[in-house]
Scaffold this motif. Sequence first.
Motif, short mmCIF file in Angstrom:
data_model
loop_
_atom_site.label_atom_id
_atom_site.label_comp_id
_atom_site.label_asym_id
_atom_site.label_seq_id
_atom_site.Cartn_x
_atom_site.Cartn_y
_atom_site.Cartn_z
N ASN A 14 0.86 -1.18 0.00
CA ASN A 14 0.00 0.00 0.00
C ASN A 14 0.90 1.24 0.00
N ASP A 16 0.36 4.21 0.69
CA ASP A 16 0.19 5.10 1.84
C ASP A 16 1.02 4.66 3.05
N GLN A 17 1.46 3.42 3.03
CA GLN A 17 2.24 2.90 4.15
C GLN A 17 3.76 3.00 3.91
N GLN A 127 0.54 -5.63 8.50
CA GLN A 127 -0.81 -5.72 7.96
C GLN A 127 -1.53 -6.98 8.46
N VAL A 195 -3.60 -3.93 0.75
CA VAL A 195 -3.49 -3.32 -0.57
C VAL A 195 -4.89 -3.14 -1.14
N VAL A 196 -5.30 -1.89 -1.30
CA VAL A 196 -6.65 -1.58 -1.77
C VAL A 196 -6.88 -2.20 -3.15
N GLU A 199 -6.55 -6.96 -1.90
CA GLU A 199 -6.63 -7.80 -0.71
C GLU A 199 -7.73 -8.84 -0.81
#
Length: 498
Positions: A14, A16-17, A127, A195-196, A199
């Motif tokens: 992801n 954002d991470q 995660q 992960v958008v 997942e």
Amino acid sequence: MQPHITVVGLGSGNEDQLTLGVWKLLQAADKLYLRTDQHPMVTMLTMNNIAYESFDALYESHDTFEGVYEAIAGELIALAKSATAGIIYAVPGHPMVAEMTVQLLRDRCSQEGITLQLLGGESFLDQAFLRLGFDPIDGFQLLNGTALSVHSLNPQLHTVIGQVYDTFTASDAKLTLMELYPDDMEVVVGHALGVVGEEKIHRIPLFELDHLQDYGNLSLVWIPRTDEDKLRNRTFARLHEIVEVLRSPEGCPWDREQTHQSLRKNLIEEAYEVLETFDEEDPDHMAEELGDLLLQIMLHSQIEAEEGGFTVLDVIEALNEKLIRRHPHVFGEALAGDANEALQNWQQIKQEEKRQKGIDPEELPLLSGVPRELPGLMKAYKLQKKAAAVGFDWNRLEDVLEVVESELAEVKEAIAQFSKKEQQEEIGDLLFSVVNLARFLKVEPEEAMTGANRKFFERFGYIEKQLRLKGKNFDQTDLQEMESLWQEAKKVLYIDNN
């Protein structure tokens, strides 16, 4: 300038991470190398025009992952030495979580004069904790799906299995897990956690683990911890715990009172009960009796632990070390083409162990080493075998038979003329000569005796059954009738056994 490699983690997938520090390094990299471009963050690199090279081609040119990782580490070292500036090496997740290439670099860079710097990134474990919802403080272990062993499994720990790349790896993992866990136990499979849009989380029974078709580089398996007795009871740790409880002040009064001496007969009886099961076609009974014998070992070990002598872990350690030491043809470089050579290795190593303890094997009595508490027939057999090894033996069967007949005559003489003590001595001599005859014929006397006992048990049982069918008991019959039934039993049971 000293060659320099900076290893960064691309995170769990992801964007954002991804840490700000790693992102800045990626943007400013002069030379960026990826272990693999099969990772969600690669899309972000492409969108931001960040150039990179990957080592994916090496996966096709090597047969094993170990070979791939060795090759990657070797190329990175060569690249670092030839570069005018430091190079950046990016790996999925965190550099220190399930990343063998980084471990290889840690081992080799200092020897090669290369500075190695590691910068973290979010690992797939972060995660897993978030998306699957368990706290590792409750007890947690991370295992490798490509090298999973049942000996590493502990049902009281949350278990995450990484590197489950495909259905083949999942199948191997399933078979290993099923040695401890029930087939229908629920396990969780996670793909690209966090992960958008990618997942996936599957909750399935264990036996369906290799039915899924969407395994990949970002897949893992989670087995939740449990204190369920059915699972704990399949572990050695639980057995150790139970024996400790039984011997504790709050435990069983009988178990607390036992000593090495009081348990002597139990150990012998349990060993013989195990032997009985070898002639049965009942694996469950054999497993039960082996368990009873194992309990004796646990009790003796626990008694010593309480007295400060040793623990059962010391017993296991000593046994493991002995097995490895005495099997150099398995765990070392010695050779043994057959069982005889393996036995020779074993005996030579035993002699060397004695020398290391200050014992000269050449000075020991020839008949030493035969356990004092062995059953009489077995001990006689071993003593005679040792003596025969140096030539103290008859050459002909006829000579052995003459000795048996001579000893029988002496028994008859003792019965007619001597006391009970002398009669006992002569009977002992007769039995010893019969053991010698058995050895000469290559018959194990203890096994022969066991067979005779079993045969007597069956034939006498036949007599008892036939009397019962006639409405009689032993008080209502005589020797003549029992002898007749005995002869009948010999015929009937011979037919049944053949």
